[in-house]
Design a protein around this motif. Sequence first.
Motif, PDB file in Angstrom:
ATOM      1  N   THR A  68      34.318  -8.715  54.079  1.00  9.82           N
ATOM      2  CA  THR A  68      35.422  -9.757  52.860  1.00  9.82           C
ATOM      3  C   THR A  68      33.484 -10.853  52.361  1.00  9.82           C
ATOM      4  N   TRP A  69      33.554 -10.464  51.258  1.00  9.81           N
ATOM      5  CA  TRP A  69      32.688 -10.972  49.722  1.00  9.81           C
ATOM      6  C   TRP A  69      33.464 -12.376  48.917  1.00  9.81           C
ATOM      7  N   THR A  70      33.302 -13.827  49.149  1.00 11.51           N
ATOM      8  CA  THR A  70      33.412 -14.674  48.479  1.00 11.51           C
ATOM      9  C   THR A  70      32.578 -15.302  46.894  1.00 11.51           C
ATOM     10  N   VAL A  71      33.384 -15.841  47.109  1.00  6.20           N
ATOM     11  CA  VAL A  71      32.984 -16.539  45.324  1.00  6.20           C
ATOM     12  C   VAL A  71      32.249 -17.514  46.079  1.00  6.20           C
ATOM     13  N   THR A  72      32.540 -17.988  47.208  1.00  9.49           N
ATOM     14  CA  THR A  72      32.205 -19.553  47.373  1.00  9.49           C
ATOM     15  C   THR A  72      31.230 -19.454  48.430  1.00  9.49           C
ATOM     16  N   SER A  73      31.566 -17.891  49.159  1.00 11.03           N
ATOM     17  CA  SER A  73      29.802 -17.905  50.119  1.00 11.03           C
ATOM     18  C   SER A  73      29.127 -17.490  49.119  1.00 11.03           C
ATOM     19  N   GLY A  74      29.485 -16.689  48.778  1.00 13.88           N
ATOM     20  CA  GLY A  74      28.661 -15.414  48.196  1.00 13.88           C
ATOM     21  C   GLY A  74      27.981 -14.340  49.048  1.00 13.88           C
ATOM     22  N   ALA A  75      28.124 -14.463  49.886  1.00  9.40           N
ATOM     23  CA  ALA A  75      28.416 -13.264  51.091  1.00  9.40           C
ATOM     24  C   ALA A  75      28.937 -12.649  51.358  1.00  9.40           C
ATOM     25  N   TRP A  76      28.991 -11.398  52.150  1.00 14.55           N
ATOM     26  CA  TRP A  76      29.928 -10.304  53.003  1.00 14.55           C
ATOM     27  C   TRP A  76      29.582 -10.874  54.339  1.00 14.55           C
ATOM     28  N   GLU A  77      30.618 -11.335  55.166  1.00 20.07           N
ATOM     29  CA  GLU A  77      31.106 -11.886  56.092  1.00 20.07           C
ATOM     30  C   GLU A  77      32.539 -10.515  56.390  1.00 20.07           C
ATOM     31  N   GLN A  78      32.175 -10.583  58.060  1.00 20.65           N
ATOM     32  CA  GLN A  78      32.827 -10.099  58.776  1.00 20.65           C
ATOM     33  C   GLN A  78      35.057 -10.621  58.921  1.00 20.65           C
ATOM     34  N   ALA A  79      35.832 -10.131  57.643  1.00 25.07           N
ATOM     35  CA  ALA A  79      36.872 -10.686  58.152  1.00 25.07           C
ATOM     36  C   ALA A  79      38.016 -10.256  58.619  1.00 25.07           C
ATOM     37  N   GLY A  80      37.784  -9.061  59.232  1.00 27.32           N
ATOM     38  CA  GLY A  80      38.492  -8.267  59.792  1.00 27.32           C
ATOM     39  C   GLY A  80      37.896  -7.023  60.267  1.00 27.32           C
ATOM     40  N   PRO A  81      39.732  -6.210  61.463  1.00 26.22           N
ATOM     41  CA  PRO A  81      38.971  -5.242  61.419  1.00 26.22           C
ATOM     42  C   PRO A  81      38.304  -3.480  60.481  1.00 26.22           C
ATOM     43  N   ALA A  82      37.537  -3.013  60.977  1.00 27.05           N
ATOM     44  CA  ALA A  82      36.788  -1.692  60.051  1.00 27.05           C
ATOM     45  C   ALA A  82      38.672  -0.595  59.877  1.00 27.05           C
ATOM     46  N   ASP A  83      38.803  -1.225  58.614  1.00 18.70           N
ATOM     47  CA  ASP A  83      40.054   0.204  58.314  1.00 18.70           C
ATOM     48  C   ASP A  83      39.679   0.776  57.473  1.00 18.70           C
ATOM     49  N   GLY A  84      38.516   0.551  56.100  1.00 16.11           N
ATOM     50  CA  GLY A  84      38.259   1.529  55.166  1.00 16.11           C
ATOM     51  C   GLY A  84      40.012   0.880  54.058  1.00 16.11           C
ATOM     52  N   ARG A  85      39.976  -0.045  53.710  1.00 15.07           N
ATOM     53  CA  ARG A  85      40.655  -0.633  52.854  1.00 15.07           C
ATOM     54  C   ARG A  85      40.228  -1.536  51.948  1.00 15.07           C
ATOM     55  N   LEU A  86      40.553  -1.581  50.494  1.00 13.13           N
ATOM     56  CA  LEU A  86      39.396  -2.056  49.448  1.00 13.13           C
ATOM     57  C   LEU A  86      40.463  -3.317  49.115  1.00 13.13           C
ATOM     58  N   ALA A  87      40.432  -4.389  48.467  1.00  9.80           N
ATOM     59  CA  ALA A  87      41.417  -5.594  48.095  1.00  9.80           C
ATOM     60  C   ALA A  87      40.585  -6.550  46.814  1.00  9.80           C
ATOM     61  N   LEU A  88      41.434  -6.949  45.937  1.00 11.37           N
ATOM     62  CA  LEU A  88      40.483  -8.075  45.507  1.00 11.37           C
ATOM     63  C   LEU A  88      41.007  -9.245  45.167  1.00 11.37           C
ATOM     64  N   ARG A  89      40.610 -10.701  44.474  1.00  8.84           N
ATOM     65  CA  ARG A  89      41.343 -10.914  44.462  1.00  8.84           C
ATOM     66  C   ARG A  89      41.080 -12.251  42.913  1.00  8.84           C
ATOM     67  N   ARG A  90      41.376 -12.266  42.099  1.00  5.73           N
ATOM     68  CA  ARG A  90      40.937 -13.599  41.297  1.00  5.73           C
ATOM     69  C   ARG A  90      41.314 -14.751  41.217  1.00  5.73           C
ATOM     70  N   ILE A  91      40.582 -15.335  41.018  1.00  3.44           N
ATOM     71  CA  ILE A  91      40.611 -16.903  41.325  1.00  3.44           C
ATOM     72  C   ILE A  91      41.439 -17.202  40.255  1.00  3.44           C
ATOM     73  N   GLY A  92      42.134 -18.581  41.575  1.00  4.10           N
ATOM     74  CA  GLY A  92      43.361 -18.792  40.660  1.00  4.10           C
ATOM     75  C   GLY A  92      44.486 -17.846  40.809  1.00  4.10           C
ATOM     76  N   GLN A  93      44.637 -17.188  41.400  1.00  2.05           N
ATOM     77  CA  GLN A  93      45.458 -16.022  41.597  1.00  2.05           C
ATOM     78  C   GLN A  93      46.755 -16.332  43.011  1.00  2.05           C
ATOM     79  N   PRO A  94      48.298 -16.308  42.851  1.00  2.00           N
ATOM     80  CA  PRO A  94      49.238 -16.878  43.592  1.00  2.00           C
ATOM     81  C   PRO A  94      48.656 -16.275  44.661  1.00  2.00           C
TER      82      PRO A  94
END
Length: 268
Positions: free
Chosen positions: A242-268
């Motif tokens: 996962t890349w986050t706007v806070t860290s600005g870096a890619w970090e391991q956040a879970g198992p390698a599952d080949g899935r893509l997701a995104l989240r916009r700022i302020g999104q519930p």
Amino acid sequence: MVVAVVLAVLALLVTLIVVLARSDIAARPRCTITAPPDSPGLPATWTLSTEQADSAATIVGVGRRLGVPDRAVTVALATAIQESGLANLRGGDRDSLGLFQQRPSQGWGSEEEILDPVYSTTAFYTALLRVPGWAGMDVTVAAQTVQRSGFPEAYADHEPEARLMAVSLLGQAPASWTCTDLPAAPPADPSGGAVAELAAAELGTRRLSGAQPAEEGWAIATWLVAHAERLALESVTYDGRTWTVTSGAWEQAGPADGRLALRRIGQP
């Protein structure tokens, strides 16, 4: 004594100005690409402004939608770096405009069309692919055949960074593109429509989540990060990283599952 005090104060002021200036530069939004290990001919890293990153993502995204060869993507990026510095310029030499400094008077389109990065990029690829034998030409020769520049050798100067950008945005170097110090402001369009519309225009798909093949997934994930400021993205996840706007870096956040997701700022 007075002179010594004045000099000391001046020295302190100069130091403070330098420190503040460096802090300001360090805090500016920017994106950095890191080359994969053992990549001869590529710069180890390359840093861009967010405007340049946004333009590069558009050039590569349109190339993927059109299905052009990777070599064409490198030629397009090198050309845009030389012609505009990857900025959508509203002026230039004579009536030149946009990313590729195309001229309405030379049949490239209207001013409005050329200032649309998707249109101008599509026009460049169309012209390049019509050049007989372009794929076997040096980058500078292929670019010059399309552009007819007064400085034809200059395109070659930008081939290394163009190749690095292409490798990353084509999904061939996982987690190689990061963007830091982006504004964490909510999107102007919180509905999410802007993301889907941009993806449709550039990538030819609105599917930006779920299972994706490795290269395709990393290409889309990198495209999203490169457009993160425009789209006000809070995070992008692919294959467990996962890349986050806070860290600005890619970090391991879970198992390698080949899935893509995104989240916009302020999104519930």
